[in-house]
Motif scaffolding. Structure first.
Motif: not given
Ligand SMILES: NC(=O)c1ccc[n+]([C@@H]2O[C@H](COP(=O)([O-])OP(=O)(O)OC[C@H]3O[C@@H](n4cnc5c(N)ncnc54)[C@H](O)[C@@H]3O)[C@@H](O)[C@H]2O)c1
Length: 230
Positions: A153, A155, A157
């Protein structure tokens, strides 16, 4: 290669929802449903893709307990008669999940329904070391129409840190050449460029061994591009 049915099964079947029961408790329902044409369609995609690879197709189901996948197995087997050059085998999903970890090299092409494919494709992605390594395609029923993207996806983070692995995205372009444009040579050039860069030891953070030197997302991308130009 995991070929996942993407528009049917448990995620879309009806009835679905959560209802209140007279005793004040709630009841949640989803329905795993497949029709013959839906199974035929994805089975044909599976056989066509297998033809472009090692001519082996594994259909994954849970035909011992789920009637809908009993139908799945029957229909895939029937469609297989049109592809005598492709070796078709079947496996239950729980065994497949275990075998992927035990001996991933036994697999080449897996075709399966939506939920099983959702889970097995993430598991298979991790076998390559990182979810940042694996491309994917959402193949439409019209010939050559598809959407290509990495399996991962957005990401969130690690967004903006410059450390994402761009290889899954780059390899998605290779898939596009192979499966939508029938340009195997272009696909192979991209795949070879990625392989050469990896063989030279370049690693983004997600695939680097502890203490190894890490390159950024754009450094990895530039390196692949340079290799391609060469
Ligand atoms: N195919 C898709 O469209 C797809 C798939 C998965 C998630 N999503 C969406 O993406 C968003 C984030 O979802 P998520 O966090 O569950 O999944 P994700 O795949 O974005 O991230 C999962 C983990 O993998 C890491 N990761 C992902 N891509 C990476 C890369 N290229 N290099 C290095 N590490 C990477 C992330 O940092 C995170 O720790 C959500 O909105 C979700 O719906 C979309």
């Amino acid at each position: 290669m995991v070929i996942r049915e993407l528009t049917g099964g448990l995620y879309f079947g009806t009835p679905k929802g959560v209802e209140k029961l007279p005793d004040g408790t709630e009841r949640g329902v989803n329905t795993m449903v497949y029709t013959t044409p839906e199974i035929e369609r994805i089975a044909r995609v599976g056989f066509e893709v297998a033809r472009k690879r090692r001519k082996k197709l594994l259909s994954v189901d849970k035909a011992n307990v789920l009637e809908t996948t009993e139908l799945w197995r029957k229909v895939v087997t029937r469609v297989g008669k049109d592809y005598p050059d492709v070796e078709l085998t079947h496996m239950y999903v729980d065994n497949c999940s275990m075998q992927l970890v035990r001996n991933p090299r036994q697999f080449d092409c897996i075709v399966t329904e939506n939920t099983f494919g959702d889970i097995l494709s993430d598991e298979a992605a991790m076998l390559t070391g990182s979810i940042g390594m694996l491309p994917s395609a959402s193949l439409g029923s019209a010939k050559n129409r598809a959407m290509y993207e990495p399996i991962h996806g957005s990401a969130p983070d690690i967004a903006g840190k410059g450390i994402a692995n761009p290889i899954a995205t780059i390899l998605s372009i290779a898939m596009m050449f192979k499966y939508s444009f029938d340009m195997e040579d272009a696909a192979m050039e991209i795949e070879n460029a990625v392989e050469k860069v990896l063989n030279r030891g370049l690693r983004t953070a997600d695939i680097a061994e502890p203490k190894a030197k890490k390159v950024s997302c754009s450094e990895m991308g530039e390196a692949v591009l340079k290799e391609l130009e060469r």
